[in-house]
Design a protein around this motif. Structure first.
Motif, PDB file in Angstrom:
ATOM      1  N   ALA A  29      -4.126  -0.958  -4.768  1.00 36.84           N
ATOM      2  CA  ALA A  29      -3.255  -2.696  -5.635  1.00 36.84           C
ATOM      3  C   ALA A  29      -4.023  -3.864  -6.152  1.00 36.84           C
ATOM      4  O   ALA A  29      -4.686  -4.131  -4.742  1.00 36.84           O
ATOM      5  CB  ALA A  29      -2.237  -2.761  -4.819  1.00 36.84           C
ATOM      6  N   VAL A  84       0.199  -4.702  -9.677  1.00 34.50           N
ATOM      7  CA  VAL A  84       0.929  -5.634  -9.650  1.00 34.50           C
ATOM      8  C   VAL A  84       1.542  -6.502  -8.983  1.00 34.50           C
ATOM      9  O   VAL A  84       0.133  -7.455 -10.382  1.00 34.50           O
ATOM     10  CB  VAL A  84       1.418  -5.111  -7.549  1.00 34.50           C
ATOM     11  CG1 VAL A  84       0.880  -3.432  -7.197  1.00 34.50           C
ATOM     12  CG2 VAL A  84      -0.007  -5.430  -7.240  1.00 34.50           C
ATOM     13  N   CYS A  89      -1.036   2.231 -12.447  1.00 34.62           N
ATOM     14  CA  CYS A  89      -0.117   2.155 -12.133  1.00 34.62           C
ATOM     15  C   CYS A  89      -0.194   1.080 -10.626  1.00 34.62           C
ATOM     16  O   CYS A  89       1.184   0.558 -10.225  1.00 34.62           O
ATOM     17  CB  CYS A  89       0.850   3.080 -11.873  1.00 34.62           C
ATOM     18  SG  CYS A  89       0.219   3.997 -10.966  1.00 34.62           S
ATOM     19  N   GLN A  90      -1.406   0.733 -11.037  1.00 38.71           N
ATOM     20  CA  GLN A  90      -1.740   0.137  -9.433  1.00 38.71           C
ATOM     21  C   GLN A  90      -1.947  -1.593  -9.638  1.00 38.71           C
ATOM     22  O   GLN A  90      -1.982  -1.787  -8.910  1.00 38.71           O
ATOM     23  CB  GLN A  90      -2.818   0.422  -8.569  1.00 38.71           C
ATOM     24  CG  GLN A  90      -3.101   1.738  -8.349  1.00 38.71           C
ATOM     25  CD  GLN A  90      -4.700   2.707  -8.125  1.00 38.71           C
ATOM     26  OE1 GLN A  90      -5.380   3.035  -9.159  1.00 38.71           O
ATOM     27  NE2 GLN A  90      -5.432   1.955  -6.898  1.00 38.71           N
ATOM     28  N   ARG A 109       1.265  -1.201   0.269  1.00 40.52           N
ATOM     29  CA  ARG A 109      -0.054   0.094  -0.019  1.00 40.52           C
ATOM     30  C   ARG A 109       1.171   1.003  -0.303  1.00 40.52           C
ATOM     31  O   ARG A 109       0.724   2.246  -0.770  1.00 40.52           O
ATOM     32  CB  ARG A 109      -0.858  -0.107   1.487  1.00 40.52           C
ATOM     33  CG  ARG A 109      -2.395  -1.125   1.352  1.00 40.52           C
ATOM     34  CD  ARG A 109      -3.088  -1.163   2.468  1.00 40.52           C
ATOM     35  NE  ARG A 109      -4.098  -1.787   2.600  1.00 40.52           N
ATOM     36  CZ  ARG A 109      -4.095  -2.739   2.770  1.00 40.52           C
ATOM     37  NH1 ARG A 109      -2.752  -3.327   4.783  1.00 40.52           N
ATOM     38  NH2 ARG A 109      -4.858  -3.813   3.499  1.00 40.52           N
ATOM     39  N   ILE A 152       2.193   1.964  -3.204  1.00 35.60           N
ATOM     40  CA  ILE A 152       1.455   2.286  -4.024  1.00 35.60           C
ATOM     41  C   ILE A 152       1.413   3.674  -3.750  1.00 35.60           C
ATOM     42  O   ILE A 152       1.455   4.495  -4.893  1.00 35.60           O
ATOM     43  CB  ILE A 152       0.635   1.549  -4.472  1.00 35.60           C
ATOM     44  CG1 ILE A 152       0.457   0.414  -5.081  1.00 35.60           C
ATOM     45  CG2 ILE A 152      -0.632   2.303  -5.317  1.00 35.60           C
ATOM     46  CD1 ILE A 152       1.676   0.458  -6.214  1.00 35.60           C
TER      47      ILE A 152
END
Length: 333
Positions: A224, A269, A266-267, A96, A99
């Motif tokens: 994420a 993963v 971009c979140q 977390r 991110i």
């Protein structure tokens, strides 16, 4: 969910720090955090609601919003303290934090900022919502449950303008469980406001857990998410899991009900370990970003229900405060 309940068996067990009200048959009807007074199917006596001389309920928007912002700030402060305590031993908080900081550093975040301890309102949230609205499961849905966070505001708007029933919880479930809104309850001048927390309180129809309804699609926010497995992390308070468990309790959803999240690219993963997920963690079937739609084909089992254990506490759960036993973890697949 990191702090609000402990899962020990299926259907999972919740160890709540919120007062709850049961009817005589012990069915769970109302969710009453200690700082609220609202009861479903009874008179509103919540800050933000006041009665005129004729006992007519009047909504005080400024009082409601002031209370919401104050309590949100307190919750984030408590979560921040908890994350510092747990950072060295809780892998979820490590992801977390990474991110949140990345989105702030790259300006991928929109207000409210900073995004720490929030479901991030990301740049391109409206584009992700448009991608979501073109999904077959959304087009064919009659009732859509959408989380109350800022990045999903456009999803709530598209749900209402698409003639669908919108089921949404109040933030942190303070004023009850869920509220229902439909376009016929609104007009063009109020429909956008109805997509906000204030608007839900103002125009929504509160329902209890004894309500009979069918939810065709669930939309949740994420911090994420793993596009290969569907494993997801929220902001750490566990309300998405609690809300999912409530809907299972109501019989409104089942394993076949799709779960969708909208996030920034971009979140996405690849380091959420499935074997360390807890049984109550809700996986997602579809991910919508501003640039793509991903079908995860997740094989992670969805939670099956909930069982409530009451605790007498006078403080909201706002972060991971206790470790879960190994029996609460998912077995390696």
């Amino acid at each position: 969910m990191d702090s609000t309940f402990t899962r020990t068996s299926a259907p999972f067990s919740l160890k709540l720090k919120h007062p709850l009200l049961f009817n005589k048959s012990r069915s769970l009807l109302h969710f009453l955090p200690c700082h609220t007074k609202i009861l479903f199917k009874s008179s509103h006596r919540l800050q933000g609601f006041r009665c005129s001389s004729k006992e007519e309920v009047v909504f005080d928007e400024s009082a409601f919003e002031a209370q919401r912002l104050q309590l949100d700030a307190q919750a984030r402060e408590s979560m921040a303290e908890a994350s510092i305590r747990e950072m060295g031993s809780t892998w979820k908080w490590v992801i977390r934090k990474r991110i949140w900081e990345f989105m702030e550093d790259r300006n991928y975040a929109q207000n409210p900022r900073p995004v720490h301890h929030r479901i991030p309102n990301f740049v391109g949230a409206s584009a992700a919502a448009e991608n979501l609205s073109r999904l077959e499961v959304f087009v064919n849905a009659g009732c859509v449950k959408v989380n109350p966070d800022s990045p999903q505001k456009q999803v709530r708007f598209l749900t209402l303008t698409g003639g669908k029933k919108l089921l949404t919880p109040q933030p942190r479930l303070r004023t009850g469980f869920f509220s229902v809104l439909e376009s016929h309850m609104l007009n063009p001048s109020t429909i956008l406001e109805a997509c906000t927390s204030v608007g839900v309180a103002k125009y929504g129809m509160p329902i209890g857990l004894d309500e009979k309804l069918k939810v065709d699609l669930i939309v949740i926010g994420s911090v994420a998410v793993n596009p290969k497995t569907g494993a997801r992390l929220g902001k750490g308070e566990g309300f998405a899991e609690l809300e999912y468990g409530m809907l299972r309790y109501m019989g409104a959803i089942d394993d076949s009900t799709p779960v969708v999240t909208s996030v920034h690219d971009c979140q996405l993963v690849d380091d959420i370990p499935v074997e360390k997920l807890l049984i109550h963690d809700v996986p997602v079937d579809i991910i919508c970003t501003p640039t793509q739609v991903i079908f995860t084909r997740t094989v992670i089992p969805k939670p099956q229900g909930l069982r409530i254990e009451l605790e007498t506490r006078q403080k909201l759960p706002c972060g991971p405060s206790e470790k879960l036993p190994p029996t609460a973890r998912r077995s390696r697949r």
